[in-house]
Design a protein around this motif. Structure first.
Motif, mmCIF file in Angstrom:
data_model
loop_
_atom_site.group_PDB
_atom_site.id
_atom_site.type_symbol
_atom_site.label_atom_id
_atom_site.label_comp_id
_atom_site.label_asym_id
_atom_site.label_seq_id
_atom_site.Cartn_x
_atom_site.Cartn_y
_atom_site.Cartn_z
ATOM 1 N N ASN A 217 0.858 -1.173 0.000
ATOM 2 C CA ASN A 217 0.000 0.000 0.000
ATOM 3 C C ASN A 217 0.902 1.233 0.000
ATOM 4 O O ASN A 217 2.071 1.154 0.363
ATOM 5 N N SER A 218 0.337 2.353 -0.416
ATOM 6 C CA SER A 218 1.122 3.579 -0.461
ATOM 7 C C SER A 218 0.385 4.682 0.280
ATOM 8 O O SER A 218 -0.640 5.181 -0.181
ATOM 9 N N TYR A 219 0.901 5.026 1.443
ATOM 10 C CA TYR A 219 0.319 6.104 2.239
ATOM 11 C C TYR A 219 1.143 7.374 2.032
ATOM 12 O O TYR A 219 2.373 7.324 1.962
ATOM 13 N N LYS A 220 0.468 8.468 1.926
ATOM 14 C CA LYS A 220 1.163 9.744 1.742
ATOM 15 C C LYS A 220 1.801 10.147 3.067
ATOM 16 O O LYS A 220 1.121 10.306 4.076
ATOM 17 N N ILE A 221 3.116 10.290 3.049
ATOM 18 C CA ILE A 221 3.862 10.622 4.260
ATOM 19 C C ILE A 221 4.537 11.975 4.067
ATOM 20 O O ILE A 221 5.188 12.213 3.045
ATOM 21 N N LYS A 222 4.397 12.832 5.035
ATOM 22 C CA LYS A 222 5.128 14.099 5.026
ATOM 23 C C LYS A 222 6.491 13.854 5.662
ATOM 24 O O LYS A 222 6.571 13.368 6.795
ATOM 25 N N PRO A 223 7.586 14.150 4.954
ATOM 26 C CA PRO A 223 8.914 13.917 5.548
ATOM 27 C C PRO A 223 9.081 14.689 6.849
ATOM 28 O O PRO A 223 8.620 15.825 6.975
ATOM 29 N N ALA A 224 9.731 14.080 7.818
ATOM 30 C CA ALA A 224 10.041 14.781 9.056
ATOM 31 C C ALA A 224 10.965 15.951 8.727
ATOM 32 O O ALA A 224 11.756 15.884 7.783
ATOM 33 N N PRO A 225 10.904 17.033 9.479
ATOM 34 C CA PRO A 225 11.739 18.207 9.197
ATOM 35 C C PRO A 225 13.232 17.877 9.200
ATOM 36 O O PRO A 225 13.687 16.968 9.899
ATOM 37 N N SER A 226 13.980 18.639 8.419
ATOM 38 C CA SER A 226 15.417 18.372 8.278
ATOM 39 C C SER A 226 16.211 18.733 9.518
ATOM 40 O O SER A 226 17.281 18.164 9.762
ATOM 41 N N ASN A 227 15.713 19.656 10.333
ATOM 42 C CA ASN A 227 16.512 20.181 11.445
ATOM 43 C C ASN A 227 16.830 19.154 12.534
ATOM 44 O O ASN A 227 17.775 19.336 13.292
ATOM 45 N N GLY A 228 16.058 18.059 12.604
ATOM 46 C CA GLY A 228 16.309 17.049 13.630
ATOM 47 C C GLY A 228 17.266 15.960 13.205
ATOM 48 O O GLY A 228 17.610 15.081 14.007
ATOM 49 N N LEU A 229 17.759 16.013 11.947
ATOM 50 C CA LEU A 229 18.551 14.915 11.396
ATOM 51 C C LEU A 229 20.047 15.223 11.436
ATOM 52 O O LEU A 229 20.487 16.314 11.071
ATOM 53 N N TYR A 230 20.830 14.208 11.848
ATOM 54 C CA TYR A 230 22.279 14.336 11.960
ATOM 55 C C TYR A 230 22.976 13.151 11.285
ATOM 56 O O TYR A 230 22.658 11.995 11.613
ATOM 57 N N LEU A 231 23.904 13.419 10.394
ATOM 58 C CA LEU A 231 24.819 12.382 9.918
ATOM 59 C C LEU A 231 25.869 12.203 11.001
ATOM 60 O O LEU A 231 26.652 13.124 11.271
ATOM 61 N N ALA A 232 25.888 11.036 11.630
ATOM 62 C CA ALA A 232 26.727 10.854 12.812
ATOM 63 C C ALA A 232 28.077 10.223 12.506
ATOM 64 O O ALA A 232 29.109 10.659 13.035
ATOM 65 N N LYS A 233 28.077 9.191 11.646
ATOM 66 C CA LYS A 233 29.350 8.460 11.456
ATOM 67 C C LYS A 233 29.320 7.673 10.159
ATOM 68 O O LYS A 233 28.275 7.169 9.747
ATOM 69 N N ILE A 234 30.481 7.574 9.530
ATOM 70 C CA ILE A 234 30.663 6.745 8.336
ATOM 71 C C ILE A 234 31.702 5.680 8.669
ATOM 72 O O ILE A 234 32.762 5.993 9.240
ATOM 73 N N LYS A 235 31.404 4.423 8.327
ATOM 74 C CA LYS A 235 32.360 3.340 8.587
ATOM 75 C C LYS A 235 32.884 2.780 7.271
ATOM 76 O O LYS A 235 32.132 2.578 6.316
ATOM 77 N N TYR A 236 34.195 2.504 7.253
ATOM 78 C CA TYR A 236 34.865 2.003 6.038
ATOM 79 C C TYR A 236 35.445 0.621 6.257
ATOM 80 O O TYR A 236 35.607 0.181 7.370
#
Length: 236
Positions: A217-236
């Motif tokens: 099924n496809s429900y219309k979702i409003k993306p959460a605001p950008s201000n709460g999102l953090y790129l924390a770590k990248i692993k190699y």
């Protein structure tokens, strides 16, 4: 010499991380401008792009240095003196010539910060405030995203990717100093995937999330605001 930079930034007033021809007001746009002033003309490659308003505590980039820049301690100091205070270089290290910040990344970790109640002038740029929420529901439903799934229903339209399947190794929530932190660790994420997953957690019930995740099924979702999102770590 190729080097890897670990960067933190407050994305509030930038139009995303990626360099753009239309505007210099991006994270890499500012970094590239300062590097050129220092005689470093190599293109800066990031592990991935973050959207307008998204922050980072551990973004990774790589670039190639001319021979006269062999003092990485000094380079870090000079960059931090010249960059806006909203962009900080955490570390700079020498890496192998074949190191690639984007294609070499194996795992990416993001955090999303929520708070229940009314917003305030001091935290609004860094936390998404929700009038009321159920932590028990969030804690239960976030686990649904774990594992390998086709996330085509959790992707911003217009994305050009070969596959919409991703593996989420960890997805959990916890309380920390009055906030709720959502933790996501995966082999990669689609464009706006995390914001749409958080949006689903805030807007859909358990069965609706399951249906959306199974592409039934496809429900219309409003993306959460950008201000709460953090790129924390990248692993190699």
């Amino acid at each position: 010499m190729r080097c890897a930079l670990n960067i933190a930034y407050n994305g509030t007033y930038y139009l995303g991380s990626q360099s753009q021809t239309q505007t210099p007001n991006t994270i890499l746009g500012n970094l590239q401008k300062v590097c050129i002033q220092l005689g470093i003309y190599s293109k800066i490659i990031a592990s991935g792009r973050t959207d307008k308003g998204v922050h980072a505590t551990g973004q990774i980039c790589h670039m190639d240095l001319p021979s006269f820049w062999n003092d990485l301690v000094k380079l870090k100091k000079v960059l931090n003196e010249m960059l806006p205070t909203s962009i900080r270089i955490n570390t700079i290290i020498a890496v192998e010539d074949n190191f690639h910040a984007r294609y070499g990344a194996k795992q990416r970790i993001y955090r999303y910060i929520l708070k229940e109640g009314l917003s305030n002038a001091f935290e609004n740029d860094f936390v998404t405030f929700v009038k009321e929420l159920s932590f028990d529901e969030l804690e239960k439903n976030i686990k649904l995203f774990r594992g390998e799934h086709n996330f085509k229903q959790f992707m911003k339209t217009g994305s050009d990717v070969k596959s919409t399947t991703r593996v989420i190794y960890k997805a959990f929530g916890y309380r920390h100093k009055g906030s709720i932190v959502l933790h996501f660790k995966a082999n990669g994420f689609l464009r706006s995937q995390i914001r749409l997953m958080v949006g689903a957690l805030l807007q859909l019930n358990t069965e609706q999330i399951k249906e959306q995740l199974a592409c039934k099924n496809s429900y219309k979702i409003k993306p959460a605001p950008s201000n709460g999102l953090y790129l924390a770590k990248i692993k190699y």
